[in-house]
Design a protein around this motif. Structure first.
Motif, PDB file in Angstrom:
ATOM      1  N   MET A  82       0.858  -1.191   0.000  1.00 27.25           N
ATOM      2  CA  MET A  82       0.000   0.000   0.000  1.00 27.25           C
ATOM      3  C   MET A  82       0.883   1.226   0.000  1.00 27.25           C
ATOM      4  O   MET A  82       1.921   1.267   0.619  1.00 27.25           O
ATOM      5  N   ARG A  83       0.447   2.218  -0.629  1.00 27.55           N
ATOM      6  CA  ARG A  83       1.220   3.409  -0.936  1.00 27.55           C
ATOM      7  C   ARG A  83       0.341   4.604  -0.731  1.00 27.55           C
ATOM      8  O   ARG A  83      -0.822   4.618  -1.016  1.00 27.55           O
ATOM      9  N   ALA A 126       6.583 -10.669   9.263  1.00 31.75           N
ATOM     10  CA  ALA A 126       5.452 -10.976   8.366  1.00 31.75           C
ATOM     11  C   ALA A 126       5.332  -9.903   7.286  1.00 31.75           C
ATOM     12  O   ALA A 126       5.138 -10.196   6.109  1.00 31.75           O
ATOM     13  N   ARG A 127       5.503  -8.662   7.686  1.00 31.73           N
ATOM     14  CA  ARG A 127       5.408  -7.530   6.754  1.00 31.73           C
ATOM     15  C   ARG A 127       6.420  -7.641   5.607  1.00 31.73           C
ATOM     16  O   ARG A 127       6.142  -7.254   4.485  1.00 31.73           O
ATOM     17  N   THR A 128       7.599  -8.150   5.939  1.00 25.46           N
ATOM     18  CA  THR A 128       8.654  -8.291   4.934  1.00 25.46           C
ATOM     19  C   THR A 128       8.151  -9.055   3.712  1.00 25.46           C
ATOM     20  O   THR A 128       8.369  -8.647   2.574  1.00 25.46           O
ATOM     21  N   TYR A 157       5.105  -9.537   2.725  1.00 25.90           N
ATOM     22  CA  TYR A 157       4.075  -8.790   1.995  1.00 25.90           C
ATOM     23  C   TYR A 157       4.709  -7.714   1.118  1.00 25.90           C
ATOM     24  O   TYR A 157       4.371  -7.557  -0.051  1.00 25.90           O
ATOM     25  N   GLU A 158       5.641  -6.989   1.692  1.00 24.17           N
ATOM     26  CA  GLU A 158       6.247  -5.869   0.964  1.00 24.17           C
ATOM     27  C   GLU A 158       7.088  -6.354  -0.220  1.00 24.17           C
ATOM     28  O   GLU A 158       7.259  -5.633  -1.192  1.00 24.17           O
ATOM     29  N   ARG A 159       7.606  -7.565  -0.155  1.00 29.37           N
ATOM     30  CA  ARG A 159       8.358  -8.090  -1.306  1.00 29.37           C
ATOM     31  C   ARG A 159       7.468  -8.332  -2.511  1.00 29.37           C
ATOM     32  O   ARG A 159       7.879  -8.160  -3.648  1.00 29.37           O
ATOM     33  N   ILE A 160       6.247  -8.771  -2.268  1.00 29.83           N
ATOM     34  CA  ILE A 160       5.376  -9.161  -3.392  1.00 29.83           C
ATOM     35  C   ILE A 160       4.286  -8.129  -3.648  1.00 29.83           C
ATOM     36  O   ILE A 160       3.327  -8.388  -4.369  1.00 29.83           O
ATOM     37  N   GLU A 161       4.442  -6.943  -3.084  1.00 33.58           N
ATOM     38  CA  GLU A 161       3.348  -5.969  -3.104  1.00 33.58           C
ATOM     39  C   GLU A 161       2.765  -5.662  -4.492  1.00 33.58           C
ATOM     40  O   GLU A 161       1.547  -5.589  -4.625  1.00 33.58           O
ATOM     41  N   PRO A 162       3.575  -5.486  -5.539  1.00 35.32           N
ATOM     42  CA  PRO A 162       2.945  -5.177  -6.835  1.00 35.32           C
ATOM     43  C   PRO A 162       1.990  -6.279  -7.293  1.00 35.32           C
ATOM     44  O   PRO A 162       0.988  -6.002  -7.945  1.00 35.32           O
ATOM     45  N   ILE A 171      -5.615  -5.536   3.680  1.00 31.69           N
ATOM     46  CA  ILE A 171      -4.445  -6.083   4.381  1.00 31.69           C
ATOM     47  C   ILE A 171      -3.504  -4.974   4.842  1.00 31.69           C
ATOM     48  O   ILE A 171      -2.922  -5.035   5.913  1.00 31.69           O
ATOM     49  N   ASP A 172      -3.360  -3.940   4.025  1.00 32.81           N
ATOM     50  CA  ASP A 172      -2.259  -2.990   4.193  1.00 32.81           C
ATOM     51  C   ASP A 172      -2.733  -1.536   4.239  1.00 32.81           C
ATOM     52  O   ASP A 172      -1.930  -0.614   4.130  1.00 32.81           O
ATOM     53  N   GLY A 173      -4.061  -1.322   4.382  1.00 35.06           N
ATOM     54  CA  GLY A 173      -4.616   0.035   4.353  1.00 35.06           C
ATOM     55  C   GLY A 173      -4.239   0.841   5.590  1.00 35.06           C
ATOM     56  O   GLY A 173      -3.914   0.290   6.638  1.00 35.06           O
ATOM     57  N   ARG A 174      -4.305   2.167   5.433  1.00 34.88           N
ATOM     58  CA  ARG A 174      -3.959   3.056   6.544  1.00 34.88           C
ATOM     59  C   ARG A 174      -5.241   3.620   7.160  1.00 34.88           C
ATOM     60  O   ARG A 174      -6.273   3.723   6.500  1.00 34.88           O
ATOM     61  N   GLU A 175      -5.081   4.076   8.378  1.00 39.94           N
ATOM     62  CA  GLU A 175      -6.233   4.597   9.107  1.00 39.94           C
ATOM     63  C   GLU A 175      -6.902   5.752   8.368  1.00 39.94           C
ATOM     64  O   GLU A 175      -8.124   5.846   8.304  1.00 39.94           O
ATOM     65  N   ASP A 187       9.179   3.248  -5.954  1.00 36.23           N
ATOM     66  CA  ASP A 187       8.304   4.397  -5.657  1.00 36.23           C
ATOM     67  C   ASP A 187       7.754   4.268  -4.239  1.00 36.23           C
ATOM     68  O   ASP A 187       7.639   5.241  -3.499  1.00 36.23           O
ATOM     69  N   GLU A 188       7.405   3.028  -3.879  1.00 34.63           N
ATOM     70  CA  GLU A 188       6.922   2.728  -2.526  1.00 34.63           C
ATOM     71  C   GLU A 188       7.949   3.140  -1.479  1.00 34.63           C
ATOM     72  O   GLU A 188       7.618   3.734  -0.462  1.00 34.63           O
ATOM     73  N   VAL A 189       9.189   2.754  -1.733  1.00 30.73           N
ATOM     74  CA  VAL A 189      10.259   3.083  -0.789  1.00 30.73           C
ATOM     75  C   VAL A 189      10.317   4.595  -0.611  1.00 30.73           C
ATOM     76  O   VAL A 189      10.362   5.108   0.505  1.00 30.73           O
ATOM     77  N   SER A 242       6.628   5.977   0.917  1.00 28.32           N
ATOM     78  CA  SER A 242       6.080   5.582   2.215  1.00 28.32           C
ATOM     79  C   SER A 242       7.071   5.029   3.227  1.00 28.32           C
ATOM     80  O   SER A 242       6.728   4.924   4.392  1.00 28.32           O
ATOM     81  N   LYS A 243       8.283   4.679   2.811  1.00 24.92           N
ATOM     82  CA  LYS A 243       9.197   4.076   3.790  1.00 24.92           C
ATOM     83  C   LYS A 243      10.197   5.102   4.324  1.00 24.92           C
ATOM     84  O   LYS A 243      10.387   5.234   5.528  1.00 24.92           O
ATOM     85  N   ILE A 244      10.829   5.830   3.420  1.00 22.08           N
ATOM     86  CA  ILE A 244      11.804   6.834   3.854  1.00 22.08           C
ATOM     87  C   ILE A 244      11.109   7.891   4.717  1.00 22.08           C
ATOM     88  O   ILE A 244      11.664   8.398   5.685  1.00 22.08           O
ATOM     89  N   GLU A 268       5.939   6.990   6.702  1.00 23.54           N
ATOM     90  CA  GLU A 268       4.476   7.028   6.591  1.00 23.54           C
ATOM     91  C   GLU A 268       3.844   5.673   6.866  1.00 23.54           C
ATOM     92  O   GLU A 268       2.857   5.560   7.591  1.00 23.54           O
ATOM     93  N   GLU A 269       4.461   4.631   6.300  1.00 22.13           N
ATOM     94  CA  GLU A 269       3.780   3.335   6.345  1.00 22.13           C
ATOM     95  C   GLU A 269       3.730   2.740   7.749  1.00 22.13           C
ATOM     96  O   GLU A 269       2.690   2.270   8.191  1.00 22.13           O
ATOM     97  N   GLU A 270       4.866   2.745   8.428  1.00 26.44           N
ATOM     98  CA  GLU A 270       4.908   2.109   9.758  1.00 26.44           C
ATOM     99  C   GLU A 270       4.935   3.203  10.822  1.00 26.44           C
ATOM    100  O   GLU A 270       5.861   3.287  11.626  1.00 26.44           O
TER     101      GLU A 270
HETATM  102 CU   LIG Z   1       2.746  -1.369   1.698  1.00 33.08          CU
END
Ligand SMILES: [Cu+2]
Length: 375
Positions: free
Chosen positions: A1-2, A179-181, A183-188, A200-204, A269-271, A274-276, A279-281
């Motif tokens: 999720m992005r 577990a998240r690892t 999911y994030e590997r196969i996200e596309p 599975i991966d939506g935000r509030e 793009d995800e990285v 949402s990761k740097i 945002e995601e976690e």
């Molecule tokens: Cu995600």
């Protein structure tokens, strides 16, 4: 999720990251060059509605004031291709392989809802890219990767859900980023299947009446913030059910080689978005686990495509290898045991360093789709 970055201080960083090259212009673009898409806050004007079967390039220009996304959906909202995080003023290209059939092209201003949809009718027949032996091999090998990763995802998600249901907060917190690892590997690939990714991966802040806040991030919040998972049994069970569905669907999915190429770029793009940014976690700050996983997933898609790329553009392969090595070196600085430092333990300069190596990698990766679409 992005998502669009929420943390304003880092918006500038990720805006740079999002500038993933509007274009390596239309090599093998299909007859007549790219199909332009004019995206605004209220419109989504696709230049053509009748297409010949084969590979097409959509050139999406966002002249609105909201960040937008562009999707090509097959029946049942299966995603054939997508570009996210098209900021105002930005143009992006998407290459998609479309056999005869009916599709929908959609813009999503504000990155929410069903989007503004256009019907695309594709007629005729074209030899698929997978007729090329090296590309067929690429999808077969990447499908094996997806299968092993999604099986591990189910196992690790089940362990995590069991810890939540047992009320073992410490154990669940340890299992969460693991577990998240997977999911994030196969996200596309996970994102191909309609509502499953948001469940599975939506935000509030993306939750709606139809798609309430569930899945990993709801449990993340309860583990780290609320510190009470006593009412989360049903959410944990639903997460496992949804992941099971992803595993079944991912195994059955017939991917186009272009989906590998696009996926390798989407993960970067995800990285960036949402990761740097953290945002995601946002509750656990375990973003660097996802960061590493997104890079792994991107690398796996590139590895599968490697023989085909070597045939077509060996210089690009070298450039990509160097850029991946630079990402690994930069990321390795933040190793912590078998895991990673927390995102909020990194300084702005350190985050900028990560952002720079990801941008440098995204550039050559964005060329892969054009290279493999050339016959
Ligand atoms: Cu995600």
């Amino acid at each position: 999720m992005r998502r669009i970055p929420l943390i304003l201080s880092l918006v500038a960083l990720s805006a740079v990251a999002a500038c993933g090259k509007s274009g390596t212009k239309s090599d093998a673009a299909g007859a007549g060059g790219p199909i332009t898409v004019k995206a605004t806050d209220t419109g989504c004007e696709v230049a053509k509605s009748q297409l010949d079967a084969g590979t097409h390039v959509f050139a999406i220009a966002n002249s609105g004031t909201k960040v937008t996304e562009f999707y090509v959906y097959a029946a049942g909202d299966r995603v054939m291709g997508e570009v996210e995080n098209i900021t105002p003023g930005l143009s992006r290209e998407l290459r998609v392989e479309l056999p005869a059939g009916t599709y929908q092209a959609a813009c999503k201003p504000g990155m929410v809802g069903n989007g503004i949809r256009n019907t695309l009718t594709v007629a005729g027949s074209a030899s698929p890219l997978s007729e090329d032996a090296a590309l067929a091999q690429a999808t077969a090998s990447y499908t094996r990767y997806i299968t092993t990763q999604s099986e591990a995802l189910l196992q690790k998600t089940t362990d995590f859900a069991n810890a939540v249901k047992a009320g073992d907060i410490e154990k669940a917190k340890k299992l969460y980023p693991v577990a998240r690892t997977y999911y994030e590997r196969i996200e596309p690939v996970a994102e191909i299947f309609g509502d499953l990714d948001p469940k599975i991966d939506g935000r509030e802040d993306d939750a709606t009446a139809a798609l309430p806040f569930t899945g990993f991030h709801k449990l993340e919040k309860d583990l780290w913030v609320t510190k009470d998972v006593s009412k989360d049994g049903a959410i944990a069970d639903q997460l496992v059910t949804d992941v099971k569905e992803i595993v079944t669907k991912a195994k059955a999915e017939k991917l186009s080689p272009l989906q590998l190429a696009n996926g390798a770029k989407e993960l970067l793009d995800e990285v960036a978005t949402s990761k740097i940014t953290g945002e995601e976690e946002r509750y656990s700050h375990t973003d660097l686990w996802d960061f590493a996983a997104n890079v792994d997933g991107s690398q796996a898609a590139v590895a599968a495509l490697r023989p085909a790329l070597e045939q077509r553009n060996p210089a690009l392969v070298k450039q990509i290898d160097t850029a991946f090595a630079n990402v690994d070196t930069e990321l390795a600085k933040y190793r912590d045991g078998d895991g990673w430092k927390l995102q909020n333990q990194l300084t702005r300069e350190q985050l900028k360093g990560l952002s720079d190596v990801i941008n440098a990698l995204a550039e050559p990766i964005s060329k892969i789709a054009g290279v493999i679409a050339q016959k």
